[in-house]
Design a protein around this motif. Structure first.
Motif, PDB file in Angstrom:
ATOM      1  N   PHE A 181     -68.260  84.547 -18.873  1.00  0.00           N
ATOM      2  CA  PHE A 181     -69.720  84.746 -18.796  1.00  0.00           C
ATOM      3  C   PHE A 181     -70.486  83.489 -18.428  1.00  0.00           C
ATOM      4  O   PHE A 181     -71.655  83.560 -18.059  1.00  0.00           O
ATOM      5  CB  PHE A 181     -70.260  85.329 -20.116  1.00  0.00           C
ATOM      6  CG  PHE A 181     -70.076  84.410 -21.296  1.00  0.00           C
ATOM      7  CD1 PHE A 181     -71.041  83.475 -21.608  1.00  0.00           C
ATOM      8  CD2 PHE A 181     -68.931  84.482 -22.074  1.00  0.00           C
ATOM      9  CE1 PHE A 181     -70.860  82.618 -22.682  1.00  0.00           C
ATOM     10  CE2 PHE A 181     -68.741  83.631 -23.141  1.00  0.00           C
ATOM     11  CZ  PHE A 181     -69.702  82.688 -23.445  1.00  0.00           C
ATOM     12  N   VAL A 195     -65.955  91.989 -14.038  1.00  0.00           N
ATOM     13  CA  VAL A 195     -66.986  92.308 -15.030  1.00  0.00           C
ATOM     14  C   VAL A 195     -68.321  92.019 -14.360  1.00  0.00           C
ATOM     15  O   VAL A 195     -68.625  90.867 -14.054  1.00  0.00           O
ATOM     16  CB  VAL A 195     -66.840  91.465 -16.314  1.00  0.00           C
ATOM     17  CG1 VAL A 195     -67.929  91.844 -17.320  1.00  0.00           C
ATOM     18  CG2 VAL A 195     -65.461  91.654 -16.936  1.00  0.00           C
ATOM     19  N   TYR A 229     -75.172  86.584 -22.682  1.00  0.00           N
ATOM     20  CA  TYR A 229     -74.136  86.960 -23.641  1.00  0.00           C
ATOM     21  C   TYR A 229     -74.516  86.648 -25.089  1.00  0.00           C
ATOM     22  O   TYR A 229     -73.941  87.233 -26.009  1.00  0.00           O
ATOM     23  CB  TYR A 229     -72.799  86.306 -23.268  1.00  0.00           C
ATOM     24  CG  TYR A 229     -71.811  87.279 -22.646  1.00  0.00           C
ATOM     25  CD1 TYR A 229     -72.255  88.266 -21.777  1.00  0.00           C
ATOM     26  CD2 TYR A 229     -70.450  87.224 -22.929  1.00  0.00           C
ATOM     27  CE1 TYR A 229     -71.370  89.162 -21.199  1.00  0.00           C
ATOM     28  CE2 TYR A 229     -69.555  88.118 -22.357  1.00  0.00           C
ATOM     29  CZ  TYR A 229     -70.021  89.084 -21.491  1.00  0.00           C
ATOM     30  OH  TYR A 229     -69.142  89.981 -20.937  1.00  0.00           O
ATOM     31  N   CYS A 262     -62.628  87.368 -19.767  1.00  0.00           N
ATOM     32  CA  CYS A 262     -63.860  87.795 -20.453  1.00  0.00           C
ATOM     33  C   CYS A 262     -63.621  87.680 -21.958  1.00  0.00           C
ATOM     34  O   CYS A 262     -62.586  88.130 -22.451  1.00  0.00           O
ATOM     35  CB  CYS A 262     -64.204  89.237 -20.095  1.00  0.00           C
ATOM     36  SG  CYS A 262     -65.702  89.815 -20.923  1.00  0.00           S
ATOM     37  N   ASN A 263     -64.568  87.130 -22.673  1.00  0.00           N
ATOM     38  CA  ASN A 263     -64.323  86.938 -24.112  1.00  0.00           C
ATOM     39  C   ASN A 263     -64.265  88.258 -24.882  1.00  0.00           C
ATOM     40  O   ASN A 263     -63.859  88.276 -26.031  1.00  0.00           O
ATOM     41  CB  ASN A 263     -65.338  85.972 -24.740  1.00  0.00           C
ATOM     42  CG  ASN A 263     -66.698  86.590 -24.901  1.00  0.00           C
ATOM     43  OD1 ASN A 263     -67.161  87.293 -24.011  1.00  0.00           O
ATOM     44  ND2 ASN A 263     -67.342  86.359 -26.021  1.00  0.00           N
TER      45      ASN A 263
HETATM   46 MO   LIG Z   1     -67.404  88.766 -19.785  1.00  0.00          MO
END
Ligand SMILES: [Mo]
Ligand SMILES: Nc1nc2c(c(=O)[nH]1)N[C@H]1C(S)=C(S)[C@@H](COP(=O)(O)O)O[C@H]1N2
Length: 416
Positions: free
Chosen positions: A231, A63, A252, A136-137
């Motif tokens: 992140f 990402v 984020y 990644c959330n």
């Molecule tokens: Mo992410």
């Protein structure tokens, strides 16, 4: 960036031994005849591969933002802007917009920024290695599972002689001198200076699976925050700022994400045969991300498609879930490590290179089961985790912007 096929394959080394055991035990206990023995052999074959637990650097899901991406710049340019180990420099300074006081700022302006050789000098004494899953959330499956090495961030912070008015640490990566491209994150100073027992330090990370961190993975140096979603682990790290600001400045945060979320515990399928013949055992496997709540069980539920779902029970707590087997730690860790062997001095491993407890938080645990005795029909198969507090997925934190953890489902047909 869905979970890579690689992570799927790596799962198979871990499950292989389970099916070997099950094959022998199954043959004895149930005196299975040759047809079923063959089936067990094919089960075993399908679950076998020469891959393993850790994800090789190049096989991670990615990402990333940046135009151009920093690691795709020509070498001469990367050397110039400090994105190679020979030229990397980190500014560790007080936030100019805050009243934080530090006695020894490390900065390129002051001619004493923190270099890679300085980092290696600290590493001689303070290097740490730990396992951590990268997720990644906003993505429902992990990006990769790594053995990361670095120097605790607090070692560098103490070198700046911090004095007062410091409540947070802001940090960001290379951004092509374009403020719009800056990827920022932050932590409370307390989390950087101290680790809860059983947790790992926030670190300046320079190695993954025993090799220098590649440019794609965020090298020469990225932040690594062990208990958080991806992140917080800023790549191409260039600046660390001590600030008296009490609010986060995370990139984020601007996209409606819960930036204080710890990793959640959740399960995903790997091997999920869509069809099977009635009477044949069906291998089903998967893995669980072990979040802050730990992991006590993984469960599976096979429900006829035409059967009504339980009412007023969105997470199916009243369904007849069955426990599956959580597999022991692998013997071959893979991930490109020489002979699949973990290096020495990995946090929470003993002197024989075995983990002191398993499953381990902020890592993966693999699971497997053989489904038997399911009548002809079409079914929904679901899996879920139960954490160390006895709480079933997706509780206690079901909100998607704190990390994806919905209960996964797939369709299974049993034929004549
Ligand atoms: Mo992410
Ligand atoms: N500099 C920088 N760091 C970054 C990002 C980014 O776009 N730029 N993406 C973040 C996000 S949202 C995630 S999920 C992780 C992913 O890490 P990976 O690409 O190594 O798997 O990196 C984080 N670090």
């Amino acid at each position: 960036m869905p979970l890579s096929v690689e992570l799927n394959n790596q799962h198979q080394e871990v499950t292989r031994r389970y099916f070997i055991q099950l094959g022998a035990a199954g043959a004895l206990a149930f005196k299975i005849h040759s047809v079923q023995a063959e089936t067990n052999q094919s089960i075993l074959d399908s679950a076998m591969a020469d891959m393993s637990y850790l994800t090789a650097q190049a096989d991670f899901g990615t990402v990333e933002r940046g135009d151009p991406l920093p690691y795709k710049l020509p070498l001469a340019k990367r050397l110039k802007i400090g994105l190679e180990r020979e030229s990397w420099k980190l500014d560790v300074i007080a936030d100019p917009n805050s009243n934080s006081k530090i006695g020894n700022p490390l900065s390129s302006n002051g001619g004493n920024s923190f270099s890679f050789s300085h980092l290696m000098k600290l590493a001689d004494k303070h290097a740490v290695r730990y396992l951590k899953i990268m997720t990644c959330n906003n993505i429902g499956a992990p990006l990769g599972m790594g053995l990361w090495e670095g120097v605790p961030l607090r070692q560098v912070i103490w070198e700046t002689k911090p004095k007062e008015n410091i409540r947070r640490v802001f940090y960001y990566g290379h951004h092509n001198n374009d403020p719009k491209q800056m990827f920022r994150s932050s932590l409370p100073i307390g989390r950087v200076l101290e680790d809860p027992p059983g947790d790992n330090p926030v670190m300046l990370c320079y190695k993954l699976n025993g090799k220098w961190l590649s440019g794609k993975r965020g090298g020469p140096v990225r932040m690594l925050v062990p208990d958080s979603y991806g992140f917080k682990s800023v790549k191409w790290l260039k600046t660390v700022m001590l600030t008296n600001a009490y609010q986060a400045n995370d990139t984020y945060a601007e996209s409606n994400n819960d930036i204080d979320s710890w990793l959640k515990t959740m399960s995903r399928f790997h091997l999920k045969p869509a069809k099977s013949k009635v009477g044949e055992p069906i291998p089903v496997t998967g893995w669980a991300q072990v979040g802050v709540g730990g992991l006590s069980k993984v469960q599976i539920w096979v429900n006829p498609k035409d059967k009504k779902l339980p009412e007023n029970d969105p997470f199916f707590n009243t369904a007849p879930w069955q426990d599956v087997k959580i597999l022991p730690p692998p013997t071959d860790w893979g991930g490109g490590l020489p002979k699949g062997t973990l290096q020495k001095n990995v946090r929470f491993f003993d002197s024989n290179g075995r983990p002191k407890q398993w499953p381990m938080r902020y890592t993966l645990a693999h699971w497997a089961t053989l489904l038997k005795g399911i009548p002809i029909g079409v079914y929904d198969v679901r899996c879920r985790t139960i954490d160390q507090n006895g709480i079933a997925q997706p509780m206690p934190r079901p909100f998607r912007k704190s990390g994806r953890n919905t209960i996964q489902r797939y369709s299974l047909t049993i034929q004549a």
